[in-house]
Scaffold this active site. Structure first.
Site, PDB file in Angstrom:
ATOM      1  N   ASP A 130       0.861  -1.193   0.000  1.00 25.13           N
ATOM      2  CA  ASP A 130       0.000   0.000   0.000  1.00 25.13           C
ATOM      3  C   ASP A 130       0.893   1.237   0.000  1.00 25.13           C
ATOM      4  O   ASP A 130       1.769   1.397   0.853  1.00 25.13           O
ATOM      5  CB  ASP A 130      -0.889  -0.007   1.257  1.00 25.13           C
TER       6      ASP A 130
ATOM      7  N   ASP B  58      -4.174   2.428  -5.019  1.00 23.52           N
ATOM      8  CA  ASP B  58      -2.787   2.451  -4.525  1.00 23.52           C
ATOM      9  C   ASP B  58      -2.387   1.213  -3.737  1.00 23.52           C
ATOM     10  O   ASP B  58      -1.449   1.260  -2.960  1.00 23.52           O
ATOM     11  CB  ASP B  58      -2.528   3.716  -3.692  1.00 23.52           C
ATOM     12  N   GLU B  59      -3.104   0.123  -3.932  1.00 22.85           N
ATOM     13  CA  GLU B  59      -2.737  -1.077  -3.176  1.00 22.85           C
ATOM     14  C   GLU B  59      -2.923  -2.337  -4.009  1.00 22.85           C
ATOM     15  O   GLU B  59      -3.774  -2.393  -4.898  1.00 22.85           O
ATOM     16  CB  GLU B  59      -3.554  -1.185  -1.884  1.00 22.85           C
TER      17      GLU B  59
HETATM   18  P1  TTP Z   1      -5.224   5.315   1.173  1.00 18.44           P
HETATM   19  O1  TTP Z   1      -4.224   4.241   0.881  1.00 18.44           O
HETATM   20  O2  TTP Z   1      -6.348   5.003   2.113  1.00 18.44           O
HETATM   21  O3  TTP Z   1      -4.495   6.609   1.760  1.00 18.44           O
HETATM   22  P2  TTP Z   1      -3.074   7.203   1.452  1.00 18.44           P
HETATM   23  O4  TTP Z   1      -2.316   6.393   0.447  1.00 18.44           O
HETATM   24  O5  TTP Z   1      -3.239   8.654   1.107  1.00 18.44           O
HETATM   25  O6  TTP Z   1      -2.357   7.133   2.869  1.00 18.44           O
HETATM   26  P3  TTP Z   1      -1.805   5.840   3.655  1.00 18.44           P
HETATM   27  O7  TTP Z   1      -0.345   6.089   3.842  1.00 18.44           O
HETATM   28  O8  TTP Z   1      -2.551   5.853   4.951  1.00 18.44           O
HETATM   29  O9  TTP Z   1      -2.091   4.640   2.816  1.00 18.44           O
HETATM   30  O10 TTP Z   1      -5.879   5.810  -0.167  1.00 18.44           O
HETATM   31  C1  TTP Z   1      -5.148   5.870  -1.385  1.00 18.44           C
HETATM   32  C2  TTP Z   1      -5.530   7.095  -2.180  1.00 18.44           C
HETATM   33  O11 TTP Z   1      -6.928   7.091  -2.418  1.00 18.44           O
HETATM   34  C3  TTP Z   1      -5.241   8.385  -1.442  1.00 18.44           C
HETATM   35  O12 TTP Z   1      -3.905   8.840  -1.631  1.00 18.44           O
HETATM   36  C4  TTP Z   1      -6.247   9.303  -2.031  1.00 18.44           C
HETATM   37  C5  TTP Z   1      -7.426   8.418  -2.383  1.00 18.44           C
HETATM   38  N1  TTP Z   1      -8.477   8.578  -1.331  1.00 18.44           N
HETATM   39  C6  TTP Z   1      -9.497   9.480  -1.553  1.00 18.44           C
HETATM   40  O13 TTP Z   1      -9.578  10.086  -2.615  1.00 18.44           O
HETATM   41  N2  TTP Z   1     -10.423   9.686  -0.562  1.00 18.44           N
HETATM   42  C7  TTP Z   1     -10.375   9.069   0.645  1.00 18.44           C
HETATM   43  O14 TTP Z   1     -11.237   9.293   1.519  1.00 18.44           O
HETATM   44  C8  TTP Z   1      -9.301   8.126   0.860  1.00 18.44           C
HETATM   45  C9  TTP Z   1      -9.192   7.402   2.181  1.00 18.44           C
HETATM   46  C10 TTP Z   1      -8.394   7.916  -0.148  1.00 18.44           C
HETATM   47 MG    MG Z   2      -2.140   4.262   0.707  1.00 16.15          MG
END
Ligand code: TTP
Ligand code: MG
Length: 390
Positions: free
Chosen positions: A12, A106-107
């Site tokens: 992720d 992103d995962e």
């Molecule tokens: P996430 O993997 O949940 O968040 P992140 O990558 O920003 O942070 P983390 O280090 O905690 O993983 O989500 C991936 C992408 O999805 C994030 O960069 C932006 C998008 N996203 C949104 O657009 N709205 C949201 O509410 C969330 C949670 C994510």
């Molecule tokens: Mg993320």
């Protein structure tokens, strides 16, 4: 590792959208940054870890984020840019295992079980993969390694940011005992509160709580949660290119108020048709059977199906048929809900995606769609993937 000896990675990206922007603009590096829609009336999509130190988090209104973190920089998001970056990451991951499941924008999960020959040490492979992504894109990610997808995902979030957490099958009970129940998949604040009232605080508590009692208290989900609390997850990593295509696509809408007005009804039919059509397009599918569901103000309902000779490819074609179906009902009662589904799906022979794996990025599409719905201003087409990242 036990669990039939499986080794699963969950990768992720850290603060993904924000990190891509920091990479692009060196002046943003090391600074509190958020990615959002069009200011001022928008919410945070992604917050850099520097911003999180001020209590800024995803889904927070931008004005609240600015209040918490004076000096916060914001960037209007560009979904195209993030998709291109993630597809490059998927390219790297494919070098580690052919069994990759793209879980969101992103995962991804990797089944590394049969890659032992090439990567005898899963930890080394995970370190190597992290280094490759950093060297090639300048982005960090967190990797969780576990005997199944559930544990791998929990492990990756435990290590954030830039983490690597390995949980062997024998360590699962201890790991779950130390994990607050709110961190389990699918447990939001409401459900967490309900579980707390039953004395369930950790994921381990969840596993020890009798399944039948849990089911009685919180419904059908209870049994599933109980298994999750035991760390059991047999779901396979479904590799790109191997997902069965869905059997149907459908959407429902409950009217803000019951209506007999044919303009209101056809307006909603158009919206539903466009939604279904969009899902067909992005999955490179077409369908032949349309199912119209109507619920009236007295809660009675009916369903009608019609199979078209020619496959339906887009919202307009679906809409035309749906309106005919509605008109032929001749029912004048006030409507409270409409549903529209297209089934009998197939892939058009003349309209294949450029690369076969593009047609299999369902979860990525779903994630992009969620973001698109939230920030209408982001638009993306596959054609745009052929531009190089800005
Ligand atoms: P996430 O993997 O949940 O968040 P992140 O990558 O920003 O942070 P983390 O280090 O905690 O993983 O989500 C991936 C992408 O999805 C994030 O960069 C932006 C998008 N996203 C949104 O657009 N709205 C949201 O509410 C969330 C949670 C994510
Ligand atoms: Mg993320």
């Amino acid at each position: 590792m036990k669990d039939k000896g499986r080794i699963i990675f969950h990768v992720d990206m850290d603060a993904f959208f924000a990190s891509v922007e920091q990479r692009r603009n060196p002046r943003l590096r090391g600074k509190p940054v958020v990615v959002c829609g069009t200011p001022p009336r928008t919410v945070v999509a992604s917050a850099s870890y520097e911003a999180r130190a001020f209590g800024v988090q995803a889904d927070m209104p931008l004005f609240e984020a600015m209040r918490r973190c004076p000096g916060l920089r914001y960037v209007e998001g560009d979904l195209h840019r993030y998709t291109v970056a993630f597809l490059r990451i998927v390219g790297i991951l494919r070098e580690y295992s052919p069994h990759i499941e793209v879980a969101s924008i992103d995962e991804a999960f990797l089944d590394m079980t049969h890659c032992r020959l090439f990567f005898p040490s899963p930890i080394r492979a995970a370190e190597d993969l992290k280094r490759r992504i950093f060297d090639e894109l300048g982005l960090t990610c967190s990797v969780g390694v576990g005997p199944n997808k559930l544990i791998a995902k929990l492990a990756s979030s435990r290590g954030k940011p830039d983490g690597l957490v390995v949980i062997e099958a024998a360590e699962v009970p201890h790991f779950l005992d130390n994990l607050p129940v709110g961190q389990m998949w699918g447990i939001g604040p409401k459900r967490e509160a309900a579980l707390r009232s039953l004395g369930i605080r950790s994921c381990g508590d969840l596993g020890r709580f009798p399944a039948n009692l849990l089911k009685k208290r919180i419904g059908v989900w209870g049994e599933r949660l109980h298994r999750m609390g035991l760390g059991i997850d047999e779901s396979p990593v479904v590799p790109l290119g191997k997902e069965p295509h869905p059997k149907s696509f459908g959407h429902y809408v409950t009217f803000p108020q019951d209506s007999t007005d044919s303009r209101v009804i056809s307006g909603f039919l158009l919206r539903l048709s466009e939604q279904v059509g969009r899902r067909l397009r992005r999955n490179y599918l077409q369908g032949k059977r349309v199912t119209l569901t109507v619920r009236f103000s007295d809660f009675s309902g009916l369903t009608r199906q019609h199979t078209s000779q020619d496959p339906l490819k887009n919202g307009k074609e679906i809409y035309r048929l749906a309106v005919k179906m509605w008109d032929s009902l001749g029912d004048k009662r006030p409507v409270r809900l409409l549903g529209l589904a297209v089934s009998n799906l197939g892939r058009p022979s003349n309209q294949f995606p450029l690369f076969s794996w593009q047609s299999q990025l369902g979860p990525l599409w779903e994630a992009m769609e969620r973001v698109n719905d939230k920030y209408g201003e982001f638009t993306l087409t596959w054609g745009s993937l052929h531009q190089s990242p800005k």
